[in-house]
Design a protein around this motif. Structure first.
Motif, PDB file in Angstrom:
ATOM      1  N   LEU A 170       2.065   3.315   7.809  1.00 20.60           N
ATOM      2  CA  LEU A 170       1.175   3.723   8.903  1.00 20.60           C
ATOM      3  C   LEU A 170       0.383   2.548   9.477  1.00 20.60           C
ATOM      4  O   LEU A 170       0.240   2.419  10.698  1.00 20.60           O
ATOM      5  CB  LEU A 170       0.184   4.774   8.406  1.00 20.60           C
ATOM      6  N   TYR A 171      -0.144   1.683   8.594  1.00 20.71           N
ATOM      7  CA  TYR A 171      -1.121   0.675   9.034  1.00 20.71           C
ATOM      8  C   TYR A 171      -0.661  -0.774   8.844  1.00 20.71           C
ATOM      9  O   TYR A 171      -1.423  -1.698   9.099  1.00 20.71           O
ATOM     10  CB  TYR A 171      -2.451   0.916   8.313  1.00 20.71           C
ATOM     11  N   GLY A 172       0.548  -0.959   8.396  1.00 22.79           N
ATOM     12  CA  GLY A 172       1.167  -2.284   8.372  1.00 22.79           C
ATOM     13  C   GLY A 172       0.357  -3.343   7.666  1.00 22.79           C
ATOM     14  O   GLY A 172      -0.078  -3.161   6.527  1.00 22.79           O
ATOM     15  N   GLU A 173       0.102  -4.458   8.358  1.00 22.00           N
ATOM     16  CA  GLU A 173      -0.543  -5.618   7.743  1.00 22.00           C
ATOM     17  C   GLU A 173      -2.011  -5.387   7.424  1.00 22.00           C
ATOM     18  O   GLU A 173      -2.634  -6.204   6.739  1.00 22.00           O
ATOM     19  CB  GLU A 173      -0.395  -6.840   8.649  1.00 22.00           C
ATOM     20  N   ALA A 174      -2.578  -4.294   7.901  1.00 22.90           N
ATOM     21  CA  ALA A 174      -3.963  -3.969   7.514  1.00 22.90           C
ATOM     22  C   ALA A 174      -4.042  -3.612   6.039  1.00 22.90           C
ATOM     23  O   ALA A 174      -5.107  -3.681   5.429  1.00 22.90           O
ATOM     24  CB  ALA A 174      -4.499  -2.818   8.361  1.00 22.90           C
ATOM     25  N   VAL A 175      -2.905  -3.238   5.447  1.00 20.95           N
ATOM     26  CA  VAL A 175      -2.843  -2.782   4.057  1.00 20.95           C
ATOM     27  C   VAL A 175      -2.302  -3.898   3.172  1.00 20.95           C
ATOM     28  O   VAL A 175      -1.183  -4.365   3.360  1.00 20.95           O
ATOM     29  CB  VAL A 175      -1.937  -1.545   3.928  1.00 20.95           C
ATOM     30  N   GLU A 176      -3.120  -4.331   2.200  1.00 25.02           N
ATOM     31  CA  GLU A 176      -2.667  -5.300   1.198  1.00 25.02           C
ATOM     32  C   GLU A 176      -2.649  -4.625  -0.164  1.00 25.02           C
ATOM     33  O   GLU A 176      -3.647  -4.036  -0.588  1.00 25.02           O
ATOM     34  CB  GLU A 176      -3.603  -6.517   1.137  1.00 25.02           C
ATOM     35  N   PHE A 177      -1.517  -4.719  -0.851  1.00 33.12           N
ATOM     36  CA  PHE A 177      -1.438  -4.261  -2.234  1.00 33.12           C
ATOM     37  C   PHE A 177      -1.946  -5.383  -3.139  1.00 33.12           C
ATOM     38  O   PHE A 177      -1.418  -6.489  -3.121  1.00 33.12           O
ATOM     39  CB  PHE A 177      -0.003  -3.909  -2.620  1.00 33.12           C
ATOM     40  N   VAL A 178      -2.993  -5.097  -3.901  1.00 32.21           N
ATOM     41  CA  VAL A 178      -3.609  -6.096  -4.779  1.00 32.21           C
ATOM     42  C   VAL A 178      -2.987  -5.967  -6.173  1.00 32.21           C
ATOM     43  O   VAL A 178      -3.013  -4.890  -6.777  1.00 32.21           O
ATOM     44  CB  VAL A 178      -5.140  -5.893  -4.862  1.00 32.21           C
ATOM     45  N   SER A 179      -2.447  -7.042  -6.689  1.00 32.58           N
ATOM     46  CA  SER A 179      -1.793  -7.000  -7.997  1.00 32.58           C
ATOM     47  C   SER A 179      -2.815  -6.799  -9.114  1.00 32.58           C
ATOM     48  O   SER A 179      -3.862  -7.459  -9.150  1.00 32.58           O
ATOM     49  CB  SER A 179      -1.013  -8.296  -8.256  1.00 32.58           C
ATOM     50  N   LEU A 180      -2.480  -5.911 -10.020  1.00 33.49           N
ATOM     51  CA  LEU A 180      -3.324  -5.635 -11.187  1.00 33.49           C
ATOM     52  C   LEU A 180      -2.724  -6.237 -12.460  1.00 33.49           C
ATOM     53  O   LEU A 180      -3.124  -5.881 -13.567  1.00 33.49           O
ATOM     54  CB  LEU A 180      -3.517  -4.128 -11.350  1.00 33.49           C
ATOM     55  N   THR A 181      -1.803  -7.171 -12.288  1.00 36.51           N
ATOM     56  CA  THR A 181      -1.089  -7.759 -13.429  1.00 36.51           C
ATOM     57  C   THR A 181      -2.026  -8.389 -14.445  1.00 36.51           C
ATOM     58  O   THR A 181      -1.767  -8.361 -15.647  1.00 36.51           O
ATOM     59  CB  THR A 181      -0.087  -8.826 -12.930  1.00 36.51           C
ATOM     60  N   GLU A 182      -3.141  -8.958 -13.979  1.00 35.86           N
ATOM     61  CA  GLU A 182      -4.064  -9.654 -14.877  1.00 35.86           C
ATOM     62  C   GLU A 182      -5.368  -8.896 -15.078  1.00 35.86           C
ATOM     63  O   GLU A 182      -6.373  -9.477 -15.480  1.00 35.86           O
ATOM     64  CB  GLU A 182      -4.346 -11.059 -14.339  1.00 35.86           C
TER      65      GLU A 182
END
Length: 478
Positions: free
Chosen positions: A266-278
């Protein structure tokens, strides 16, 4: 023994990562959950709580993703919910996995998000009851800023408020809405948002063996549409630069990863998935390729859970025009003289200093303490309850409210022993061994934490515990 149907097992097999086995999933789903609690740092430090309870036969194992969360074992069979320490809000009985979303929201381990504890930050918990994550967030905020806790179910709002009050939360405003309205009413208002979405509950089978007895994938499809609408609303209500955590206790991709990808579509580049790996040691064991946490029961010997963190990079278009302002707000700011008198009463009677920037509001003869950041939001939507009720005005003076005593720190208390504390919570007066000069209203405490207010009459403490908090049974350690 958990009851699985074949449709559910087929669904799990499709979504289970290749390095995990169905045999382990079934085996762990049939194991009872480890008992876990979270220490309420609004009232006591974890170190002090461990010292206190170790003497009573508790053994603690730290939960790696929550610095104040512990798996506990006890030397005796006792109902934790009826213990004095639980009733006075020193800890919350909370499943370990459910501590993950607030940790992710604030990045507690890396300290990235501790700025969220500032006095101006506004946080939304979109689906709050019964209050485990709400009260965890309040503790991480150190009772600063504003925490808006929403609950759609009318019957659960009362439970939510009871837990918020028991845990000494002072920075909370309760709302009662379908959370899909927040994107419209509170467009780009919140610094951080937790959406612990309604879901099929597949991860809770260790708590409820019958949870999936009648599992049907078609039911989940209906839930997914609600989840998509809720995450859209949350993203609209989030400020640019703010963080949204989406979580469920479901296990399927369609309720988890797919809902997050829907938002990005829906919102493209406005949405960043933040990694929770650490986020915590060995978090990578549960991480998906996007950096989401997909916790299967066998990974950490816990409930199944899903947690995704999303950051908003740019503003998005508002869907609807700004709603009209709500009218008829029943509170007005207290007059300067009233605030001074109230502050003097709290100081002289209980050695409690009201916050210097206190926003004291009045309704009829009731005095309330509002979190200051709520003031610009008044009129944007209707609040069920804001802040804490401080006191009622009498013909002469004031009468303190129980929730104010639990939330505001006082160095002066009348300490009770085990039996006296038990009697107090059961609504009984406390006899004193020696007759002394009456002292009027006093805060009574246990383990140096407040239980409530009593009237010191010289030879006894007259119980002033609210009637709805009186218990029929209190569990004491042998």
């Amino acid at each position: 023994m958990a009851h699985f149907n074949q449709n559910f097992l087929d669904s799990i097999e499709r979504d289970l990562p290749s390095h995990l086995s169905m045999e382990d999933f079934i085996a762990y789903s049939n194991k009872p959950l480890r008992l876990s609690i979270r220490v309420n740092t609004l009232k006591i430090s974890s170190d002090n709580f461990i010292d206190l309870m170790t003497q009573k036969g508790w053994h603690f194992d730290p939960i790696p993703w929550c610095k104040d969360g512990f798996w506990v074992t006890l030397n005796q069979d006792i109902q934790l919910g009826n213990t004095i320490e639980h009733l006075q809000g020193l800890f919350y009985i909370q499943e370990a996995s459910s501590m993950l979303p607030p940790t992710a929201l604030f990045d507690v381990i890396t300290n990235e998000g501790l700025q969220n504890a500032s006095c101006d930050n506004i946080v939304l918990d979109m689906a709050s009851a019964p209050g485990s994550k709400t009260t965890q967030i309040a503790a991480l905020m150190h009772n600063q800023g504003l925490l808006v806790a929403n609950e759609y179910s009318a019957s659960r709002v009362k439970v939510l408020h009871a837990n918020v009050a028991r845990m000494g939360v002072a920075n909370c405003a309760l709302t009662h809405f379908d959370a899909r309205v927040f994107g419209e009413y509170m467009f780009e208002t919140f610094d951080s948002i937790l959406l612990d979405a309604p879901c099929s509950g597949e991860g809770t089978i260790r708590k409820d063996p019958d949870a999936l007895k009648n599992w049907d994938n078609n039911d989940a499809k209906g839930i997914v549409e609600t989840q998509k609408a809720l995450i859209e609303s949350a993203f609209l209500a989030l400020k640019v630069g703010g963080s949204l955590v989406y979580s469920t206790c479901a296990l399927s991709r369609q309720e988890n990863q797919d809902v997050c990808h829907h938002l990005r579509t829906l919102y493209g580049e406005a949405v960043e998935f933040v990694s929770l790996t650490e986020l915590f040691p060995q978090a990578e064991k549960a991480c998906t390729e996007e950096g989401f946490l997909h916790v299967w029961p066998q990974l950490y010997d816990s409930e199944g859970f899903f947690v995704a963190k999303i950051r908003k990079h740019v503003s998005v278009e508002r869907q609807l025009p700004e709603p009209r302002k709500q009218k008829n707000f029943p509170f007005t700011p207290a007059k300067t003289k009233q605030v001074e008198e109230l502050a003097q009463y709290f100081k002289e009677s209980f050695s409690i200093n009201l916050p210097e920037d206190a926003q004291v509001m009045v309704r009829d003869l009731e005095f309330w303490l509002f979190p200051t950041p709520v003031m610009p939001l008044i009129g944007k939507m209707r609040f069920q309850r804001i802040g804490i009720k401080l006191a009622d005005a009498l013909k002469k003076g004031y009468k303190v409210r129980h929730e104010a005593v639990l939330a505001l720190s006082s160095p002066t208390r009348f300490e009770l022993n085990d039996e006296q504390a038990k009697d107090f919570l059961m609504g009984r007066d406390i006899s004193l061994q020696e007759r002394v000069k009456p002292q009027g209203e006093v805060i009574v405490s246990y383990a140096n934490n407040p239980l409530g207010v009593a009237k010191h009459l010289g030879n006894k403490l007259k119980n002033n515990l609210p009637r709805d908090l009186v218990k029929d049974k209190i569990a004491l350690y042998q």
